[in-house]
Structure formats: structure tokens, C-alpha cells
Design a protein around this motif. Structure first.
Motif, PDB file in Angstrom:
ATOM      1  N   LEU A   1      25.623  39.062   9.407  1.00  0.00           N
ATOM      2  CA  LEU A   1      25.611  38.254  10.527  1.00  0.00           C
ATOM      3  C   LEU A   1      24.257  37.594  10.661  1.00  0.00           C
ATOM      4  CD1 LEU A   1      26.699  37.345  13.572  1.00  0.00           C
ATOM      5  CD2 LEU A   1      25.428  39.394  14.193  1.00  0.00           C
ATOM      6  N   THR A   2      23.089  38.430  10.400  1.00  0.00           N
ATOM      7  CA  THR A   2      21.748  38.083  10.668  1.00  0.00           C
ATOM      8  C   THR A   2      21.219  37.435   9.133  1.00  0.00           C
ATOM      9  OG1 THR A   2      20.879  40.260  10.162  1.00  0.00           O
ATOM     10  CG2 THR A   2      21.134  39.729  12.596  1.00  0.00           C
TER      11      THR A   2
ATOM     12  N   SER B   1      25.448  38.361  19.911  1.00  0.00           N
ATOM     13  CA  SER B   1      24.969  37.114  19.322  1.00  0.00           C
ATOM     14  C   SER B   1      25.323  35.930  19.749  1.00  0.00           C
ATOM     15  CB  SER B   1      25.567  37.358  17.805  1.00  0.00           C
ATOM     16  OG  SER B   1      26.948  37.492  18.119  1.00  0.00           O
TER      17      SER B   1
ATOM     18  N   ILE C   1      19.824  39.453   7.345  1.00  0.00           N
ATOM     19  CA  ILE C   1      18.594  40.753   6.983  1.00  0.00           C
ATOM     20  C   ILE C   1      19.322  41.472   5.889  1.00  0.00           C
ATOM     21  CG2 ILE C   1      17.285  42.400   7.831  1.00  0.00           C
ATOM     22  CD1 ILE C   1      17.785  41.344  10.720  1.00  0.00           C
TER      23      ILE C   1
ATOM     24  N   LEU D   1      26.202  43.639  10.109  1.00  0.00           N
ATOM     25  CA  LEU D   1      24.916  43.320  11.039  1.00  0.00           C
ATOM     26  C   LEU D   1      24.000  42.297   9.940  1.00  0.00           C
ATOM     27  CD1 LEU D   1      23.298  43.164  13.449  1.00  0.00           C
ATOM     28  CD2 LEU D   1      22.344  45.033  12.810  1.00  0.00           C
TER      29      LEU D   1
ATOM     30  N   VAL E   1      18.797  40.644  18.341  1.00  0.00           N
ATOM     31  CA  VAL E   1      20.146  41.015  17.912  1.00  0.00           C
ATOM     32  C   VAL E   1      20.080  42.467  17.370  1.00  0.00           C
ATOM     33  CG1 VAL E   1      20.876  39.972  15.763  1.00  0.00           C
ATOM     34  CG2 VAL E   1      22.579  40.418  17.594  1.00  0.00           C
ATOM     35  N   THR E   2      19.337  42.612  16.528  1.00  0.00           N
ATOM     36  CA  THR E   2      19.007  44.068  15.790  1.00  0.00           C
ATOM     37  C   THR E   2      18.628  45.047  16.765  1.00  0.00           C
ATOM     38  OG1 THR E   2      18.141  42.753  13.735  1.00  0.00           O
ATOM     39  CG2 THR E   2      17.955  45.102  13.737  1.00  0.00           C
TER      40      THR E   2
ATOM     41  N   PHE F   1      20.214  32.513  14.039  1.00  0.00           N
ATOM     42  CA  PHE F   1      19.662  33.433  13.072  1.00  0.00           C
ATOM     43  C   PHE F   1      18.699  33.094  11.918  1.00  0.00           C
ATOM     44  CE2 PHE F   1      23.597  35.695  14.895  1.00  0.00           C
ATOM     45  CZ  PHE F   1      22.906  36.656  15.663  1.00  0.00           C
TER      46      PHE F   1
ATOM     47  N   ASP G   1      15.183  35.693  16.939  1.00  0.00           N
ATOM     48  CA  ASP G   1      16.734  36.113  17.324  1.00  0.00           C
ATOM     49  C   ASP G   1      17.185  37.158  16.504  1.00  0.00           C
ATOM     50  OD1 ASP G   1      16.571  34.287  19.306  1.00  0.00           O
ATOM     51  OD2 ASP G   1      18.058  32.789  18.576  1.00  0.00           O
ATOM     52  N   LYS G   2      16.775  37.158  15.361  1.00  0.00           N
ATOM     53  CA  LYS G   2      17.192  38.150  14.220  1.00  0.00           C
ATOM     54  C   LYS G   2      16.801  39.614  14.969  1.00  0.00           C
ATOM     55  CE  LYS G   2      17.168  35.935  10.066  1.00  0.00           C
ATOM     56  NZ  LYS G   2      16.660  36.009   8.597  1.00  0.00           N
ATOM     57  N   SER G   3      15.363  39.740  15.400  1.00  0.00           N
ATOM     58  CA  SER G   3      15.076  40.954  15.867  1.00  0.00           C
ATOM     59  C   SER G   3      15.725  41.248  17.216  1.00  0.00           C
ATOM     60  CB  SER G   3      13.607  40.863  16.411  1.00  0.00           C
ATOM     61  OG  SER G   3      13.021  40.337  15.417  1.00  0.00           O
TER      62      SER G   3
END
Ligand SMILES: [Zn+2]
Length: 586
Positions: free
Chosen positions: A407-408, A366, A410, A404, A380-381, A371, A376-378
Motif C-alpha cells: 500500500l505504502t 488510507s 515502504i 501495508l 498510515v504506518t 502515498f 502520509d506514509k508515516s
């Protein structure tokens, strides 16, 4: 049920393969990019109900869980069996005959120990070793440390060691087998380690198995090892394991570093739970050894060097160990040796600050991302989800999935679905598979298979007619192993000698089966034909189940394996008639 069948029944092929291969659910089965050949579209399938796998791509091969482990790790059936037996807690019969190579092994320990003594004496008293002694002094090693690690000096000579060891009764062959000599092109030999600082390597029971050697100038490579011998295998070796074992047990913690110097400096400063892997990657065998002492492993990693691959592997270790692997980060560009020499307290602090490997991965993945941005979400995921999915323990997996999500930003259930779509959800074994009706057909062997094999064992003259009988026709891997080994063996006695004792029972049973032995010349080919037909039927039904696009694979330039071609052609015919029928024929 034999022990082998028991191992098989207690093993879930999806668990085993899923540990190293990212499996995607595909109907009742799973598919993946084949781990054995390089490809861009998945042609590797795992069939939970059959407890088998198959690569429809370039490999065009498959088998059961034993075959997979053998192929993946490059090991023999017996080894794979013992590995899986350990996993499942099944106790296999051990060799009742005395280990034929035990004496040989014992002799190689001795010759290596004698060499270590000789090298150490050289270091302590030989004028030629002045430079080596200087070097150790400069590194700050005391003479007690040099003695404890039995550090040594390999003289600058082609035959000093050979001369000494042959004088005290070792043969040149033993020296060669022990990895102490190198054979020249003309068949003569010379000392392997010349003008080197020597680090004797011991196994957990303090046998001297080999050496690490360091040059005393700037030449490269800086370090060399003994070659692979009957007693030395780099992949199973941990430097200083014999010295560190008591501390590891007592502190219930191992710190794993990379170099000999790191270990020695650590021990000299009182950090005696430190061992070194023999290279950058840690092997399963090393983890197994450590596990016996403590389940807590801390990896000392250079902040720059800790890579993604290391992360992935760590999760595997965790699964094997049933625990967390922790990472301690060394200041960039620093060896443990540097850190401890500078200030031992820093080392102690870094050990205490070690974090679970996944927390570390989170930090790495990260760093520098924003985020509020979807991309950037994609990113790190994509990086973390496969790691999280590999975690076997459902509570820990949930912990990191939540992390996760936080953090994101999502939503948790979105992440969970994404994870399930991509990979096998590896529930703890005990809980997950009970409800699955796992047919035993794949485990128990078919009568025709046994009769055919039995016929072969009882009538050696059939060997000449067995060309058309292929190993993969045997669905039962025990039978397959017996067949393959039988082909390489002169008679029953040597067959048994080559086989793992766990299979002797099966051989005995095959040999004593009562068979119709009239018209062997017809009966045997008939068995072979039936096995072949069964095999093809099995492949076809797997192919149908996996719904794989064989035409596409064919276009990718598959090898001309006849069985597969047969399937292709049939598929092409079906396609053609389907098109003809629907009137879209052009
Ligand atoms: Zn393949």
C-alpha cells in the motif's frame, strides 16, 4: 505443583500484558506507558525472567501476572486465576461446597421471570398498554414476535408490579434484589419500570436475568436497564442469546448488533443468528460466550461510528478467539433495524460482504492519503502498525505487514524493523517461549514467605503484630492472596470460605507445617524484616535493570512513598558521588 503454580508456569506475562499494553523492548525487559496511571514517559516495566511487572511511576507498585489481571480488570484473585486457567487449559478444582448463593440466584431468576410474565400479560390485554401496542404495530412487529421475545408493558403505576408479585409470594427484598424496585429516600419502595415497553433479558440457559425498558414518548433516556444484580451483569449479557444460539451454531456465525429493536427485526425477518451487545463496546465475557457457539463474529457497524478504539479491541477479540472478526458496514446513519425493514435482501448482502476488521482498518486509515508523500506514509504506518503488531497469529501478521508494504511502497523489512522496535513481537505462545529459560523462582514460593504465613495462620494472636507486613512482600501471589484474605477473616474457617477452592490445598499445607514456635515475639518480626529486605532488594534490582531515570520521575511530582524515596535518595547520592568523582561538580 499446585494448579495455581501450573497456571503460572504456563502463562507468559509478556503475552498477557502485551495483549492490552503496547510494550517496547528495553534490554532484557519491556517498558510501556503505565496502563494504570496517566503519564507521558514510560515508567511501567515488564520483567520476563522474573515474570513480573512494576510501575516505577505514580503507582509504584507491581507484582506478577495475577496482580496485573486483577488490577486491570478490577477483579478478584479467584476470577483472575480462572481466567488465566482457561487460557492455559489448566483445570482448577471447583467448589465442593454447594454454592451458597445458588438458591438466592434461583429465586432472582424466578422473580424476574414472574415479572416478565406479568409485563407480557399487561401488554397483551391491559387497556393502559394501548400506546405500547400501537408502537409495536408501527414498528411492524407481529404478535408472534412479541410472544417469542415476551415483550411487555410496565404499567404507569408506582406499585402495580410490587403488588402483583408480593401477592403471588415474593418478598419485597427479593424484588429489590432482583432490580425490580427502587428504594426511596425514606426507605419505602416503588416500581422501577413505569409506563415502559419491556424487553426481558435471558442468559444462554434461558433464565430471566433482567430487563431493558424503552420509554413510549420522547423523554430521555430512551432506554434503561435493570441495575447490576446477583444475576444481571450488563457486561456479560447478550440480548437474545438464548433464541439465537441454535442458529449461531448451525450457521457457524454470529452477527452482533447494538439494539433490542435491531435484534427483534432481524429475527422476525429470519435472520436468527443476530444478538445484541448491551452498549457500544463488546466485553471479553461476551466474546467468551459467543466463542462457545461459533468463532465467526460479524460486527454490524454504522459506517460513521466504527472508531479506532473499536479496531484495537477487535484485534484483541481476534487474539482471544483465534480467528478473524469481520465488519459489515451499514449505510451511514442507518440501524440494522432500518436496513432490514427497508429491504431484507440488503441485509443479507451486507452480511456476505463483511470484511476482516483489519482490511476495514486499512481502508479507513488510507482514505484521502497520498502515498507519494512521506508524511502520509508515516501517518498510515503510525495508525496501522500497532494494530498489526497486536496480531498473535504470525501468518496473518505477515499478511497484513505485506499489505501495508504494498500500500505504502515502504520496504517490508523496514516496516518489520519499525514494528519490532515499537512493540512486542507476539509469536504464537507455544513456539516462542520454549527456548527461554524461565526461572521457576518467581513461581515457587520462598521458604521464608511460607514460614511467615504459616506462623500467622497457626497463631491468630500474631494478627495484631502484622501491621508492618505488607501484601507486596509476598512474591508468590497465592501466598499474597491468602495473606490479604486472612487479614479480613475472623478465623481459618471463614478464611477458607472466602478463598477460591483452588487455594485450599495451600492453606492446609501452611496450617500443618511444623514450625519452631518459641520466642514468637522475636521470630515473627524477624520474618517480616527479612521479607521487607528481600522486597526492597528486588525493587532495587528491577530499578537497576530497567535503568529508569528516577530523578526525572521525582521531578514529575511523585507521591511520597517512602520506599521509592529511599531509592531516590540513594540514586541521588550515587549521582552526586559520580559527579564529584569526575570533577564536574558545580
Ligand atoms: Zn503506574
Amino acid at each position: 505443583m499446585s494448579e495455581i503454580d501450573e497456571v503460572k508456569q504456563k502463562t507468559d506475562i509478556v503475552d498477557v500484558i502485551g495483549q492490552s499494553v503496547t510494550l517496547t523492548k528495553s534490554g532484557r525487559n519491556f517498558r510501556a506507558l503505565c496502563p494504570f496511571h496517566s503519564e507521558t514517559a514510560p515508567s511501567f516495566y515488564v520483567f520476563p525472567e522474573r515474570q513480573s511487572w512494576h510501575c516505577f511511576g505514580a503507582c509504584n507498585t507491581g507484582g506478577d501476572v495475577f496482580t496485573f489481571v486483577m488490577k486491570q480488570q478490577g477483579i478478584e484473585f479467584g476470577e483472575a486465576l480462572r481466567l488465566l486457567a482457561e487460557r492455559t487449559g489448566v483445570i482448577l478444582p471447583t467448589r465442593v461446597v454447594p454454592d451458597a448463593r445458588k438458591d438466592e440466584r434461583e429465586r432472582l431468576y424466578q422473580v424476574n421471570a414472574a415479572a416478565a410474565t406479568y409485563f407480557h400479560e399487561q401488554l397483551v390485554s391491559s387497556p393502559g398498554a394501548a400506546r405500547a401496542r400501537d408502537y409495536l404495530l408501527r414498528r411492524g412487529f407481529t404478535s408472534e414476535t412479541a410472544a417469542a421475545f415476551q415483550l411487555g408493558y410496565g404499567p404507569n403505576s408506582w406499585e402495580a408490579l410490587k403488588q402483583h408479585l408480593t401477592e403471588i409470594g415474593y418478598s419485597e427484598k427479593e424484588l429489590l434484589d432482583g432490580g425490580l424496585l427502587v428504594e426511596n429516600d425514606d426507605g419505602s419502595t416503588r416500581d422501577r419500570f413505569r409506563n415502559r415497553l419491556m424487553f426481558p433479558i435471558h442468559d444462554a440457559r434461558s433464565h430471566t436475568t433482567g430487563f431493558g425498558a424503552r420509554v413510549l414518548d420522547d423523554s430521555l433516556p430512551k432506554y434503561t436497564n435493570s441495575p447490576q444484580t446477583l444475576v444481571f451483569d450488563k457486561s456479560g449479557t447478550l440480548y437474545a442469546i438464548d433464541l439465537a444460539a441454535p442458529s449461531i451454531r448451525k450457521q457457524d456465525r454470529t452477527v452482533l448488533v447494538e439494539g433490542y429493536m435491531d435484534v427483534i427485526t432481524a429475527h422476525q425477518n429470519g435472520f436468527t443468528n443476530v444478538v445484541a451487545s448491551m452498549g457500544t463496546s463488546i466485553t471479553e465475557r461476551q466474546v467468551t460466550t459467543l466463542k462457545k457457539l461459533s468463532r465467526n463474529i460479524i460486527l454490524a457497524l454504522d459506517a460513521d461510528a466504527a472508531g479506532k478504539e473499536a479496531m484495537r479491541r477487535c484485534v484483541d477479540y481476534e487474539n482471544t478467539l483465534d480467528t478473524e472478526v469481520q465488519v459489515m458496514l451499514l449505510p451511514s446513519g442507518n440501524d440494522p433495524d432500518d436496513v432490514i425493514q427497508e429491504n431484507p435482501t440488503t441485509w443479507r448482502d451486507l452480511v456476505e460482504q463483511a470484511v476482516p476488521v483489519l482490511d476495514y482498518a486499512f481502508g479507513m486509515a488510507s482514505t484521502g492519503l497520498d502515498f507519494t508523500r512521506a508524511s502520509d506514509k508515516s501517518r498510515v504506518t503510525d495508525e496501522l502498525l500497532p494494530l498489526i503488531a497486536r496480531i498473535k497469529d504470525s501468518i496473518r501478521r505477515d499478511h497484513y505487514l505485506t499489505k501495508l508494504a504494498i500500500l505504502t511502497g515502504i520496504r517490508y523489512n523496514v516496516l518489520e524493523t519499525a514494528m519490532q522496535d515499537r512493540v512486542v513481537k507476539s509469536e504464537p505462545r507455544k513456539a516462542s517461549r520454549k527456548s527461554d529459560a524461565k526461572p521457576t523462582t518467581a513461581i515457587l514460593s520462598r521458604p521464608v514467605e511460607e514460614q511467615c504465613l504459616s506462623l500467622l495462620l497457626q497463631h491468630p494472636e500474631l494478627k495484631d503484630y502484622s501491621e508492618e507486613l505488607l501484601p507486596e512482600y509476598f512474591q508468590n501471589s497465592q501466598n499474597r492472596e491468602i495473606f490479604v484474605t486472612w487479614k479480613q477473616s475472623a478465623d481459618l474457617e471463614s478464611l477458607k470460605e472466602r478463598l477460591d477452592p483452588a487455594m485450599w490445598e495451600q492453606v492446609d499445607s501452611l496450617v500443618s507445617q511444623e514450625l519452631f514456635t518459641d520466642k514468637l515475639e522475636q521470630r515473627f518480626p524477624d520474618y517480616v524484616r527479612r521479607l521487607r529486605e528481600d522486597y526492597h532488594r528486588e525493587i532495587k534490582s528491577k530499578e537497576k535493570e530497567s535503568n529508569i531515570d528516577l530523578t526525572r520521575l521525582q521531578e514529575q511530582g511523585l507521591d511520597s512513598n517512602t520506599q521509592l524515596l529511599e531509592i531516590f535518595n540513594q540514586k541521588a547520592r550515587t549521582n552526586r558521588s559520580a559527579r564529584d568523582g569526575s570533577g564536574t561538580n558545580t
